[in-house]
Design an enzyme around this catalytic site. Sequence first.
Site, PDB file in Angstrom:
ATOM      1  N   TYR A   1      -1.546  -0.472  10.753  1.00  0.00           N
ATOM      2  CA  TYR A   1      -1.598  -0.884   9.491  1.00  0.00           C
ATOM      3  C   TYR A   1      -0.294  -0.374   8.799  1.00  0.00           C
ATOM      4  O   TYR A   1       0.310  -1.237   7.779  1.00  0.00           O
ATOM      5  CB  TYR A   1      -2.668  -0.167   8.772  1.00  0.00           C
ATOM      6  CG  TYR A   1      -3.216  -0.359   7.097  1.00  0.00           C
ATOM      7  CD1 TYR A   1      -3.452  -1.674   6.913  1.00  0.00           C
ATOM      8  CD2 TYR A   1      -2.993   0.634   6.368  1.00  0.00           C
ATOM      9  CE1 TYR A   1      -3.562  -2.180   5.480  1.00  0.00           C
ATOM     10  CE2 TYR A   1      -3.229   0.105   4.909  1.00  0.00           C
ATOM     11  CZ  TYR A   1      -3.490  -1.130   4.701  1.00  0.00           C
ATOM     12  OH  TYR A   1      -3.786  -1.485   3.414  1.00  0.00           O
TER      13      TYR A   1
ATOM     14  N   SER B   1       0.640  -1.154   0.005  1.00  0.00           N
ATOM     15  CA  SER B   1      -0.106   0.033  -0.098  1.00  0.00           C
ATOM     16  C   SER B   1       0.711   1.177  -0.020  1.00  0.00           C
ATOM     17  O   SER B   1       2.219   1.059   0.420  1.00  0.00           O
ATOM     18  CB  SER B   1      -0.855  -0.112   1.131  1.00  0.00           C
ATOM     19  OG  SER B   1      -1.585   1.194   1.434  1.00  0.00           O
TER      20      SER B   1
HETATM   21  N1  LIG Z   1      -8.762  -0.752  -1.069  1.00  0.00           N
HETATM   22  C1  LIG Z   1      -7.559   0.373  -0.784  1.00  0.00           C
HETATM   23  O1  LIG Z   1      -7.664   1.692  -0.949  1.00  0.00           O
HETATM   24  C2  LIG Z   1      -6.446  -0.586  -0.557  1.00  0.00           C
HETATM   25  C3  LIG Z   1      -5.079   0.539  -0.631  1.00  0.00           C
HETATM   26  C4  LIG Z   1      -3.883   0.278  -0.669  1.00  0.00           C
HETATM   27  C5  LIG Z   1      -3.812  -1.348  -0.363  1.00  0.00           C
HETATM   28  N2  LIG Z   1      -4.926  -2.108  -0.357  1.00  0.00           N
HETATM   29  C6  LIG Z   1      -4.732  -3.652  -0.112  1.00  0.00           C
HETATM   30  O2  LIG Z   1      -5.342  -4.171  -1.159  1.00  0.00           O
HETATM   31  C7  LIG Z   1      -5.541  -5.748  -0.648  1.00  0.00           C
HETATM   32  C8  LIG Z   1      -6.922  -6.185  -0.996  1.00  0.00           C
HETATM   33  O3  LIG Z   1      -7.629  -5.241  -0.142  1.00  0.00           O
HETATM   34  P1  LIG Z   1      -9.145  -4.685  -0.727  1.00  0.00           P
HETATM   35  O4  LIG Z   1      -9.100  -3.391  -0.773  1.00  0.00           O
HETATM   36  O5  LIG Z   1      -9.548  -5.590  -1.873  1.00  0.00           O
HETATM   37  O6  LIG Z   1     -10.077  -4.896   0.647  1.00  0.00           O
HETATM   38  P2  LIG Z   1     -11.522  -5.953   0.744  1.00  0.00           P
HETATM   39  O7  LIG Z   1     -12.458  -5.455  -0.228  1.00  0.00           O
HETATM   40  O8  LIG Z   1     -11.937  -5.816   2.163  1.00  0.00           O
HETATM   41  O9  LIG Z   1     -10.735  -7.447   0.607  1.00  0.00           O
HETATM   42  C9  LIG Z   1     -10.094  -7.926   1.397  1.00  0.00           C
HETATM   43  C10 LIG Z   1      -9.903  -9.517   0.866  1.00  0.00           C
HETATM   44  O10 LIG Z   1      -8.971 -10.163   1.904  1.00  0.00           O
HETATM   45  C11 LIG Z   1      -9.765 -11.429   2.417  1.00  0.00           C
HETATM   46  N3  LIG Z   1      -9.273 -11.657   3.628  1.00  0.00           N
HETATM   47  C12 LIG Z   1      -9.389 -11.034   4.666  1.00  0.00           C
HETATM   48  N4  LIG Z   1      -9.293 -11.672   5.827  1.00  0.00           N
HETATM   49  C13 LIG Z   1      -8.639 -12.798   5.471  1.00  0.00           C
HETATM   50  C14 LIG Z   1      -8.232 -14.251   5.895  1.00  0.00           C
HETATM   51  N5  LIG Z   1      -8.048 -14.354   7.252  1.00  0.00           N
HETATM   52  N6  LIG Z   1      -8.393 -15.206   5.185  1.00  0.00           N
HETATM   53  C15 LIG Z   1      -8.246 -15.326   3.958  1.00  0.00           C
HETATM   54  N7  LIG Z   1      -8.675 -13.987   3.294  1.00  0.00           N
HETATM   55  C16 LIG Z   1      -9.020 -12.872   4.032  1.00  0.00           C
HETATM   56  C17 LIG Z   1     -11.134 -11.137   2.326  1.00  0.00           C
HETATM   57  O11 LIG Z   1     -11.933 -12.268   2.016  1.00  0.00           O
HETATM   58  P3  LIG Z   1     -12.772 -13.157   3.131  1.00  0.00           P
HETATM   59  O12 LIG Z   1     -13.398 -12.060   4.022  1.00  0.00           O
HETATM   60  O13 LIG Z   1     -13.746 -13.690   2.181  1.00  0.00           O
HETATM   61  O14 LIG Z   1     -11.951 -14.143   3.748  1.00  0.00           O
HETATM   62  C18 LIG Z   1     -11.155 -10.366   1.024  1.00  0.00           C
HETATM   63  O15 LIG Z   1     -11.170 -10.956  -0.156  1.00  0.00           O
HETATM   64  C19 LIG Z   1      -5.132  -5.784   0.965  1.00  0.00           C
HETATM   65  O16 LIG Z   1      -3.875  -6.250   1.085  1.00  0.00           O
HETATM   66  C20 LIG Z   1      -4.979  -4.044   1.041  1.00  0.00           C
HETATM   67  O17 LIG Z   1      -4.400  -3.873   2.375  1.00  0.00           O
HETATM   68  C21 LIG Z   1      -6.157  -1.614  -0.442  1.00  0.00           C
END
Ligand SMILES: NC(=O)c1ccc[n+]([C@@H]2O[C@H](COP(=O)([O-])OP(=O)(O)OC[C@H]3O[C@@H](n4cnc5c(N)ncnc54)[C@H](OP(=O)(O)O)[C@@H]3O)[C@@H](O)[C@H]2O)c1
Length: 257
Positions: free
Chosen positions: A165, A152
């Site tokens: 975080y 991130s």
């Molecule tokens: N969105 C942003 O603005 C942003 C910015 C920078 C970085 N990121 C990074 O991008 C990545 C994806 O995040 P996102 O934005 O797509 O968030 P999201 O919509 O909340 O999705 C998170 C994903 O992680 C999975 N997950 C969470 N806990 C888990 C566990 N214990 N075991 C297996 N899977 C798990 C969830 O699946 P289940 O709940 O079905 O397990 C879900 O598919 C993350 O690493 C996040 O830090 C996001």
Amino acid sequence: MSRPTRDLDNTVALVTGASSVSGQAAARILAGRGAAVALVARRADRLQELGGEIADAGGTALPIEADVSDREQATAAVARTVEELGRLDVLVNNAGVMLLGPIADAPVEEWEQMVEVNLLGLLYTAHAALPHLLAAANEGPREVADLVNISSVAGRQARKGSGVYNATKHGVGAFSESLRQEVTRRHVRVSLVEPGAVATELQGHNRPEVKEQIEKRFEDMDILQADDIADAIAYVVTRPRHMAVNEILVRPTQQEN
Ligand SMILES: NC(=O)c1ccc[n+]([C@@H]2O[C@H](COP(=O)([O-])OP(=O)(O)OC[C@H]3O[C@@H](n4cnc5c(N)ncnc54)[C@H](OP(=O)(O)O)[C@@H]3O)[C@@H](O)[C@H]2O)c1
């Protein structure tokens, strides 16, 4: 309409967090380029749905319900991928949680969850995948393999209100660079993709007062979509064998920090 390049034909990819938009978009783009894709997360219904969609489009998908913060489940997910799909060429460590707020008086359970998923979960899958990635790099068809860790902007820049975080994502950066040095001579490329704000479910898991602050911060911004990050991931893993894209930082144009 031009067909996408099938430069991942005969390869296998595993995407964690494949039940939400970022992981879904990454899985779709990799499958579209020819990879058989293992879909890993806890919400099995969503994985089944995506698996069906990929199969209907002519691709191969293997939904695997697993909690990556549980070492046995993370290891078993990698093992099942290799058992059923035959190999592993690409691991995208995308699963993550972001629970923000000031450090003083924070619910420590939120910190534990972030460390368990963002750090330990990523370490478990990386450790389990590494022998298979090394084998894939040795055997072809591409003679190179990819481990993409989703960090991130928060892994590059600390901000007040996101200390833990920040700590987990800085940790992902440090781990990735160390591992990169260990395996790059054997043609396993370790890369970091570092998104700014993306429209996903990520912020929705925060306490109401924190969620409100996050929404306020980005309310007048045209933020990124999951496909923007999937594009970056596809770019990283489809470079020629001699070229490693070690790090990509992608912000919405209007995001200052
Ligand atoms: N969105 C942003 O603005 C942003 C910015 C920078 C970085 N990121 C990074 O991008 C990545 C994806 O995040 P996102 O934005 O797509 O968030 P999201 O919509 O909340 O999705 C998170 C994903 O992680 C999975 N997950 C969470 N806990 C888990 C566990 N214990 N075991 C297996 N899977 C798990 C969830 O699946 P289940 O709940 O079905 O397990 C879900 O598919 C993350 O690493 C996040 O830090 C996001």
